[in-house]
Design a protein around this motif. Structure first.
Motif, PDB file in Angstrom:
ATOM      1  N   THR A  38      66.985 -68.013 -34.496  1.00  0.00           N
ATOM      2  CA  THR A  38      68.053 -67.090 -35.188  1.00  0.00           C
ATOM      3  C   THR A  38      67.993 -65.807 -34.632  1.00  0.00           C
ATOM      4  N   VAL A  39      69.198 -65.280 -33.967  1.00  0.00           N
ATOM      5  CA  VAL A  39      69.055 -63.809 -33.699  1.00  0.00           C
ATOM      6  C   VAL A  39      69.290 -63.038 -35.090  1.00  0.00           C
ATOM      7  N   LEU A 350      74.758 -62.882 -28.170  1.00  0.00           N
ATOM      8  CA  LEU A 350      73.430 -62.340 -28.966  1.00  0.00           C
ATOM      9  C   LEU A 350      74.011 -61.353 -30.108  1.00  0.00           C
ATOM     10  N   THR A 351      74.191 -61.762 -31.118  1.00  0.00           N
ATOM     11  CA  THR A 351      74.462 -61.134 -32.153  1.00  0.00           C
ATOM     12  C   THR A 351      73.923 -61.746 -33.570  1.00  0.00           C
ATOM     13  N   PRO A 352      73.487 -60.839 -34.545  1.00  0.00           N
ATOM     14  CA  PRO A 352      72.798 -61.562 -35.790  1.00  0.00           C
ATOM     15  C   PRO A 352      73.591 -62.840 -36.368  1.00  0.00           C
ATOM     16  N   GLY A 353      72.809 -63.992 -36.502  1.00  0.00           N
ATOM     17  CA  GLY A 353      73.367 -65.008 -36.804  1.00  0.00           C
ATOM     18  C   GLY A 353      73.461 -66.190 -35.881  1.00  0.00           C
ATOM     19  N   ALA A 354      73.524 -65.637 -34.600  1.00  0.00           N
ATOM     20  CA  ALA A 354      73.788 -66.491 -33.620  1.00  0.00           C
ATOM     21  C   ALA A 354      72.493 -67.468 -33.254  1.00  0.00           C
ATOM     22  N   ARG A 355      72.573 -68.280 -32.678  1.00  0.00           N
ATOM     23  CA  ARG A 355      71.390 -69.055 -32.257  1.00  0.00           C
ATOM     24  C   ARG A 355      70.580 -68.260 -30.855  1.00  0.00           C
TER      25      ARG A 355
END
Length: 391
Positions: A38-39, A350-355
């Motif tokens: 996770t990002v 590409l953001t926090p919570g993304a794979r």
């Protein structure tokens, strides 16, 4: 959990306007941190937190992994001679699919699976980290069943394209084939798929037949998609909107009412310029769709007859050159747009919570995908936080 920090990113595409400039959420001299799959952090390279593993990208661009929302990978054989004949002037019709049906039926499960694996490996090297895969070259209950099962070994995004074209044994009896699909094929295959698709086109299936197939799929828990308006203006786009399809794909020959219907819906228009390149068909009018507010995705449409490519970078270049999309629009369509077409919120950004799916380019900016067509710019690919190219 292990963490990985990608630092010294020359140009970062986040697809989150809250994290950077414009719809692509662009940042410069940036960093991204993965925790396991996770990002977990995005920011300036100088502020990157400590991580178990550090990767200095040396000014390379970083993008979300491409999301391939339209592919046909379960097949045998190829149709190179058909392609050569088209280039010599023979027009494309839907009939060539029957050649692949015969080869696919004759292939073993191991042969079909090996071909899927080969093409998926090729897709990864071209930056695709999520790939949808259709059946459609079996066209018997047992052959479609094994096709969706084989596809399911490699991806969760499995589409039952039960109604690709009427197979040879149903020539002139498309209604009977549709009845078999609705009553036998869909009930057997639905547990192994997420999506139901149909080719609504002259030479394939008309509106009533396509409606019957999609409705049966919906009744068995599948979400509709449509191949529509590829070769002629027809009912495919508005049928897709009427039934709440996640996407309608090709969308070449449309009138204003089709565009208006898409603009007022949640249905994504997935454009497939590789198919138009390979068939010498007209390219979709992407500018009219985008200007009307339609959500647009780009797909490679890998298949043996009309788009034998797995390269979304190639399709991005075509979209910019031939469909008058801006580089920003084309990159968004191949990442976030593909995610919308698959109704996914965990990929395409590409953001926090993304794979943690990411592609590094051997270039300082995503603009080089269109600026340097045909050049192998994919330097590194991470999928779920793991480096999968080079491996």
């Amino acid at each position: 959990m292990p963490t990985t920090a990608l630092t010294a990113i020359g140009t970062l595409v986040t697809n989150d306007p809250a994290l950077g400039d414009g719809p692509l959420g662009v940042r410069h001299d940036a960093a991204v941190v993965f925790e396991d799959a996770t990002v977990v952090w995005v920011g300036d390279s100088a502020d990157a937190p400590a991580a178990d593993t550090g990767v200095d990208l040396g000014g390379r661009a970083l993008l979300p992994g491409f999301v391939e929302s339209h592919s046909h990978l379960v097949f045998a054989g190829d149709r190179a001679e058909e392609f050569a004949a088209r280039m010599a002037g023979r027009p494309y019709g839907a009939g060539g699919i029957r050649t692949t049906i015969a080869a696919t039926r004759a292939a073993t499960d191991d042969e079909l699976a090996a071909n899927v694996r080969r093409l998926l490996d090729e897709s990864v090297r071209a930056g695709s980290t999520t790939v949808e895969c259709k059946s459609g070259y079996g066209q018997t209950v047992e052959d479609e069943l094994r096709s969706v099962r084989i596809a399911g070994r490699f991806t969760d995004e499995v589409t039952l394209l039960a109604a690709h074209v009427p197979p040879p044994e149903y020539a002139g009896r498309a209604d009977e084939y549709v009845t078999m699909v609705v009553e036998e094929m869909i009930p057997r295959c639905a547990p192994h798929a997420r999506w139901i698709d149909v080719f609504c086109e002259q030479g394939a299936f008309d509106r009533e037949q396509a409606h019957a197939v999609l409705s049966a799929g919906i009744a068995h828990g599948l979400v509709p998609r449509v191949h529509g308006n590829q070769l002629h203006q027809g009912p495919g786009v508005r049928l897709a909107v009427e039934l709440g399809a996640a996407s309608v794909d090709h969308v070449v020959h449309v009138e204003q009412a089709d565009i208006d219907a898409l603009a007022g819906s949640d249905t994504v228009a997935t454009l497939l310029p590789g198919a138009d390149f390979s068939t010498r068909n007209s390219y979709p009018g992407a500018r009219a769709l985008l200007d009307a507010g339609v959500t647009v995705a780009l797909g490679a449409d890998c298949n043996p007859g009309t788009s034998y490519t797995t390269s979304l970078p190639f399709c991005i270049a075509l979209a910019v050159r031939e469909m008058r999309m801006t580089p920003d629009e084309a990159v968004w369509a191949a990442t976030a747009g593909g995610a919308r077409a698959l109704r996914r919120t965990d990929v395409g950004a590409l953001t926090p919570g993304a794979r943690a799916d990411a592609v590094a380019l051997d270039a300082p900016s995503y603009l080089h995908l269109a600026y340097r067509p045909g050049v192998p710019l994919i330097s590194q690919v991470w999928r779920g936080g793991a480096l999968v190219h080079p491996n």
